[in-house]
Design a protein around this motif. Structure first.
Motif, PDB file in Angstrom:
ATOM      1  N   LYS A  13       0.856  -1.188   0.000  1.00 21.24           N
ATOM      2  CA  LYS A  13       0.000   0.000   0.000  1.00 21.24           C
ATOM      3  C   LYS A  13       0.888   1.232   0.000  1.00 21.24           C
ATOM      4  O   LYS A  13       1.660   1.432  -0.920  1.00 21.24           O
ATOM      5  N   HIS A  16       4.703   0.741  -0.436  1.00 20.31           N
ATOM      6  CA  HIS A  16       5.126   0.397  -1.788  1.00 20.31           C
ATOM      7  C   HIS A  16       5.240   1.657  -2.651  1.00 20.31           C
ATOM      8  O   HIS A  16       6.220   1.846  -3.366  1.00 20.31           O
ATOM      9  N   TRP A  17       4.220   2.522  -2.576  1.00 14.70           N
ATOM     10  CA  TRP A  17       4.256   3.748  -3.372  1.00 14.70           C
ATOM     11  C   TRP A  17       5.376   4.670  -2.909  1.00 14.70           C
ATOM     12  O   TRP A  17       6.012   5.339  -3.726  1.00 14.70           O
ATOM     13  N   ILE A  20       8.518   3.264  -4.474  1.00 17.34           N
ATOM     14  CA  ILE A  20       8.611   3.568  -5.909  1.00 17.34           C
ATOM     15  C   ILE A  20       8.954   5.037  -6.131  1.00 17.34           C
ATOM     16  O   ILE A  20       9.855   5.366  -6.917  1.00 17.34           O
ATOM     17  N   LEU A  21       8.246   5.937  -5.449  1.00 19.50           N
ATOM     18  CA  LEU A  21       8.519   7.368  -5.614  1.00 19.50           C
ATOM     19  C   LEU A  21       9.929   7.733  -5.164  1.00 19.50           C
ATOM     20  O   LEU A  21      10.576   8.592  -5.770  1.00 19.50           O
TER      21      LEU A  21
END
Length: 124
Positions: A13, A16-17, A20-21
């Motif tokens: 959730k 994870h973002w 990635i960012l």
């Protein structure tokens, strides 16, 4: 037979973002650094060559890209602080989601005025 996406898709959730960012902004800042090293090295070819490149930096497109760069640096720094907090205080993993929200709020609070100031000259 199981679907391939069940094995290669991570269903995280906020963490994870954030991951990635963090990676994308890090690559963006690295890309800018490499371009900056290359354009500064052009001074060795003489002031005429170097000055001709500076015209590109005064354009609207590049000025907007600078705002994205500032956003990438701000997010990367704030998320790096979050990662450091979690690394040094393992108990902080219990408030991991709150730290992600704190990074998001901090990003908006810092980035929005910065973007307004940076784009101020383009609007006039």
């Amino acid at each position: 037979m199981a679907k391939l996406l069940q094995y290669v898709t991570y269903r995280g959730k906020g963490g994870h973002w954030a991951w990635i960012l963090h990676r994308l902004t890090g690559l963006g800042v690295l890309f800018f650094l490499l371009i900056h090293i290359l354009d500064i090295s052009l001074i060795g070819w003489g002031p005429k060559v170097f000055d001709s490149l500076l015209i590109i930096y005064r354009g609207r497109t590049f000025r907007v890209m600078e705002v994205f760069l500032a956003g990438a640096v701000i997010y990367h720094a704030l998320n790096g602080i979050r990662i450091t907090i979690i690394d040094f205080w393992p108990a902080a993993t219990n408030v991991h989601r709150k730290l992600i929200y704190a990074v998001a709020v901090g990003f908006v609070v810092v980035f929005v005025p910065t973007a307004i100031l940076m784009l101020n000259g383009l609007v006039k």
